[in-house]
Scaffold this active site. Structure first.
Site, PDB file in Angstrom:
ATOM      1  N   CYS A   1     -68.098  -2.096 148.809  1.00 13.46           N
ATOM      2  CA  CYS A   1     -68.113  -2.372 150.238  1.00 13.46           C
ATOM      3  C   CYS A   1     -68.068  -3.879 150.450  1.00 13.46           C
ATOM      4  O   CYS A   1     -68.437  -4.659 149.567  1.00 13.46           O
ATOM      5  CB  CYS A   1     -69.346  -1.773 150.915  1.00 13.46           C
ATOM      6  SG  CYS A   1     -70.899  -2.536 150.378  1.00 13.46           S
TER       7      CYS A   1
ATOM      8  N   CYS B   1     -71.436  -5.505 150.069  1.00 18.56           N
ATOM      9  CA  CYS B   1     -71.801  -5.774 148.674  1.00 18.56           C
ATOM     10  C   CYS B   1     -71.286  -7.144 148.261  1.00 18.56           C
ATOM     11  O   CYS B   1     -71.980  -7.917 147.591  1.00 18.56           O
ATOM     12  CB  CYS B   1     -71.211  -4.713 147.744  1.00 18.56           C
ATOM     13  SG  CYS B   1     -71.656  -3.019 148.147  1.00 18.56           S
TER      14      CYS B   1
ATOM     15  N   ASP C   1     -30.105 -14.635 158.079  1.00 22.23           N
ATOM     16  CA  ASP C   1     -29.163 -15.694 157.752  1.00 22.23           C
ATOM     17  C   ASP C   1     -27.945 -15.043 157.091  1.00 22.23           C
ATOM     18  O   ASP C   1     -28.049 -13.962 156.520  1.00 22.23           O
ATOM     19  CB  ASP C   1     -29.820 -16.691 156.800  1.00 22.23           C
ATOM     20  CG  ASP C   1     -28.887 -17.812 156.413  1.00 22.23           C
ATOM     21  OD1 ASP C   1     -28.252 -18.388 157.306  1.00 22.23           O
ATOM     22  OD2 ASP C   1     -28.769 -18.097 155.206  1.00 22.23           O
TER      23      ASP C   1
END
Length: 738
Positions: free
Chosen positions: A32, A35, A411
């Site tokens: 997480c 953590c 381009d």
């Protein structure tokens, strides 16, 4: 999963570490973002640490300072996780049940829980059964409790704290079985999540394994195997058929076909001969090659891609920042509600055990595990999956931006065309011969770096025409060049250059453009001496790629070019592009991007060098053929490592899919939380059900995100035959006016 409102800010500023001073660690066991914050704060408190940054997305810790590696590892271990330097022997080589401390504790807790359940079913004494449940809790819960303690010391309210409190509360009311089930199910869920996350995090780590650890260095005494880290730049290495190239370099001897698919995603082997670039990790299919080494092992294209992808996987997407902000308020509020749920009804005469049990269920529901993991796992997997296909997406922001692109500007030269123009026609004016005007033109262009100049020089070389000595060469951006050739003041360029010298355009200029050629003139004063028609071959996959872009949901496709209106129209008709802007200087392309992108997400696709301003001005800058180009790798938001235009629609489709999966994960997570926040206080949710659902949804969103490791490659789209035009097979190139 979030800091309490009074939590102090992290002690480590998010700074860019100097690559030479920074040290990197892998942190195992984090599941997480909270953590990661806990680990970051623990390490930041060590003496000698200057800066530290911990990323949950790619499971890394980067620090600067005078502190020993063992000290860092010990601090991380106190926080409940494991840190080691990259390249060390890692746990996944061991069986899954003993890869690290958390997996071993989880395995032990499951075994003890099964024993406890069996004892209960067999009618064992309550003290014996409860003792087995407590042993199961101790085996599986000590890493969770350790991480919870580290979080509380830094006033962080994360899922380890919530689960530990829920289990302790269940023990307090004598429900040992449910307490054990809470911790064991939580341990199982986080372990499985970690495995799934590691799969995503390590999706591109295999790239570095492609480069062999040793190189066959050519010496005066023969070949010698040397570790790649010890090979000096400038050395020559021999690569036999069937071997992978150990380092980046240039072929100096031999011819072969090299499979570059692992790097660029292109499935067709590329022919190599002396003078061609080759890259570490690519496979030499046939023929021996002698390669002049141009980079160190750490500076190879392969190593840089792996590093850039790792950094990108550790970045935050906008959706993740939203989730973090939501969780920052959601978790403390539900935690407070759980406390009130235990106190208020009891104070009003309710049964304490009943309301404490319900508050514990709500406490588990307060843990937004699935929510906070839903976006990071998707970002990590999406970036890793794209890298496998030769597309480098540099962060969660770029991923989301690419996924919402509605306008694509392309381009022409090197993007829609192959970027290698050739002289298609030479029309002398005023009675000069082709050989004479080609010699003069080549004399001017020998000092130019423009692609058209290279085409002129190749044409002269084919005809064995030697350029003459020149002086006073001057390149004029967007116009052409001046030089003195044997005392004659000559110029080369397009209409702008001719206008500067008041020279009239000859009829042959219009004729060249009508054929779809880029017309370049050689002049002296106000007189045009010759017209050169240059053609750049259209990429064969370009029409199909344009069709695929539209099917991917791109509403508007525009071609930007410095070439003339006629040449632009010819290329647009052949590729199926309905809108173009011609005669643009580099600054004009940037203005075009700004006007096209008003209120919409726009992607600009170019070579990463000449189009740098336009790439930077777009919502997403996409560089073509970025392998081997430092500028393209660094400047673009998205880099197509190969030279295949079809990678562009694939990248957009992949990003749109990633955004969809992020939304799915967030919606499922929020909907589940909403339902259980209502049901838990009403007594419809047991502790086991609460943690099972919480971990189940977390696993669901994790596995849903991991699907993005697999990119979808559709069958080639057969484009309709474009409208006929006067453009020859060799369309076209930005001329000197580019």
């Amino acid at each position: 999963m979030t800091s309490l409102p009074m939590a102090p800010p992290s002690a480590s500023p998010a700074v860019e570490e100097d690559a030479q001073d920074a040290r990197h660690f892998i942190v195992d066991g984090m599941d997480c973002a909270s953590c990661a914050r806990t680990v970051e704060q623990v390490v930041a408190g060590l003496d000698g640490v200057e800066t530290v940054r911990v990323s949950f997305g790619n499971s890394t810790l980067v620090l600067r300072g005078d502190v020993a590696n063992d000290t860092v590892a010990a601090a991380v271990r106190r926080a409940g996780y494991v840190a080691h330097v990259p390249g060390a022997v890692r746990g996944p080589q061991a069986p899954f049940w003993r890869r690290n401390r958390r997996t071993m504790s989880t395995t032990a807790s499951v075994a003890l829980l099964l024993v406890a359940v069996a004892l209960s079913l067999l009618g064992a004494n309550d003290a014996v059964a409860d003792g087995a449940f407590l042993a199961s809790m101790a085996a599986g819960g000590w890493p969770i409790a350790l991480a919870a303690t580290a979080a509380l010391r830094r006033r962080v309210l994360d899922m380890n704290v919530l689960m530990t409190m829920a289990a302790a509360g269940a023990v307090a009311i004598g429900d040992f079985a449910e307490a054990a089930w809470v911790l064991v199910l939580f341990a199982i869920g986080t372990t499985l999540e970690t495995f799934a996350l590691d799969r995503s995090r390590r999706a591109v780590e295999g790239l570095m394994d492609l480069a062999p650890p040793e190189a066959r260095v050519v010496t005066d005494d023969g070949d010698e195997l040397v570790p790649v880290d010890d090979v000096a730049i400038g050395a020559s290495v021999l690569v036999r058929p069937g071997e992978r190239l150990p380092l980046d370099g240039t072929v100096v001897d031999g011819r072969s076909s090299v499979d570059e698919s692992a790097l660029t995603g292109e499935s067709v082997p590329v022919d190599k001969e002396p003078g061609d670039k080759v890259f570490a990790g690519t496979l030499n299919a046939q023929g021996a090659l002698t390669v002049h080494v141009t980079t160190s092992a750490a500076g190879s294209t392969l190593a840089r891609i792996a590093e850039l992808v790792a950094d990108a996987q550790g970045s935050q997407a906008p959706a993740e920042r939203f989730v973090d902000r939501f969780a920052r308020y959601y978790t403390p509020l539900v935690f407070l509600a759980a406390v009130l749920l235990a106190i208020v009804p009891t104070a009003a005469g309710g049964d304490f055990d009943t309301w404490l049990y319900r508050s514990l269920a709500l406490l588990i529901v307060a843990c937004p595990c699935a929510l906070v993991i839903s976006v990071p796992v998707s970002v990590v997997s999406a970036i890793g999956g794209a890298a496998r296909r030769g597309v480098l997406i540099k962060g969660g922001q770029a991923l989301e931006d690419l996924g919402r692109v509605s306008v694509v500007a392309l381009d022409k030269t090197g993007t829609l065309t192959k970027g290698r123009p050739e002289v298609a026609s030479i029309v002398p004016v005023n009675g000069l011969t082709e050989e004479a005007v080609l010699r003069l033109m080549a004399s001017i262009e020998r000092s130019s770096e423009h692609p058209l100049a290279a085409a002129i020089l190749r044409a002269a070389e084919i005809r064995s025409i030697r350029p003459l000595a020149t002086s006073d060469f001057e390149a004029v951006p967007g116009r052409g060049a001046h030089a003195h050739v044997e005392g004659r003041a000559l110029w080369a360029g397009g209409p702008r250059m001719a206008a500067d010298h008041a020279a009239a355009l000859p009829a042959s200029f219009d004729e060249a453009e009508q054929r779809g050629e880029t017309a370049v003139m050689l002049g002296e004063g106000d007189t045009v001496l010759a017209v050169f028609g240059l053609a750049d071959e259209l990429r064969p996959e370009a029409p199909a790629a344009i069709v695929r872009l539209r099917s991917a949901g791109v509403a508007r496709i525009v071609m930007l070019t410095g070439d003339s209106e006629r040449v632009a129209r010819a290329v647009a008709q052949r590729t199926g592009i309905g809108e173009w802007r011609a005669g643009l200087l580099p600054e004009d392309k940037l203005e075009a991007i700004r006007s096209l992108g008003t209120g919409q997400a726009i992607a600009m696709v170019g070579d990463g060098v000449n189009d740098a301003p336009a790439l930077a001005g777009a919502t997403v800058g996409v560089a073509m053929g970025a392998a081997g180009s430092d500028i393209a790798l660094e400047s673009a938001d998205v880099a197509l490592m190969g030279d295949e235009l079809e990678r562009l629609p694939e990248a957009i489709e992949h990003s749109r899919r990633a955004v969809r999966i992020m939304r799915q994960n967030v919606v499922v997570s929020l909907a589940t939380k909403a339902v259980f926040v209502v049901l838990a206080p009403l007594g419809f949710v047991s502790l086991i059900a609460a943690v099972a659902v919480d971990m189940g949804v977390s696993l669901l969103v994790t596995l849903n995100g991991v699907r993005l490791l697999q990119t979808r490659r559709q069958d080639p789209v057969v484009a309709a035959e474009p409208a006929a035009s006067g453009c020859s097979d060799g369309c076209c190139s930005d001329g000197p006016d580019a």
